[in-house]
Design an enzyme around this catalytic site. Structure first.
Site: not given
Ligand code: DGP
Length: 112
Positions: A3, A6, A29, A85, A96, A98
């Site tokens: 991931c 992660c 981002d 989303n 994951h 967010h």
């Protein structure tokens, strides 16, 4: 676990950290869609909002507890947007959970 977020939380992939505590990690981002574009993630893996339960909702509560402080530190005095989303129709690309914190300009009022 394979991931991306992660790995970012673990420090295996570098990120521009904005905030961290025992439950939450926040970082910029990589492809900002606003002058401020921060991702806030739970340190426990959950794939999306669709996996929030009474067992793990404390992570989500903490995320929303820390958002005002992050927004203030970023100078978002005129407001901001928080988005998650979820799944295919929600155009979620990283599996994951967010939350996008967007601000620093007047954002479009059309969501879809
Ligand atoms: P979403 O489409 O809601 O799953 O958003 C995923 C976001 O993650 C997207 O805005 C780009 C961002 N992103 C993807 N890979 C990386 C990365 O390696 N580092 C950082 N900082 N952001 C990433």
């Amino acid at each position: 676990m394979d991931c991306l977020f992660c790995k970012i939380i673990a420090g295996d992939i570098p990120s521009a950290k904005v905030y961290e505590d025992e439950l939450v990690y926040a970082f910029r981002d990589i492809a900002p869609m606003a002058p401020t574009h921060i991702l806030i993630v739970p340190k426990a893996h959950m794939a999306s909002a669709d996996e929030v339960t009474s067992e793990n909702s404390g992570y989500v509560a903490r995320i929303f507890e820390v958002i005002p402080g992050i927004a203030a530190a970023e100078g978002l005095t005129n407001g901001y947007r928080v988005i998650t989303n979820c799944g295919e129709d929600g155009c979620q690309s990283v599996k994951h959970l967010h939350f996008h914190l967007l601000g620093g300009k007047k954002l479009p009022d059309q969501m879809a």
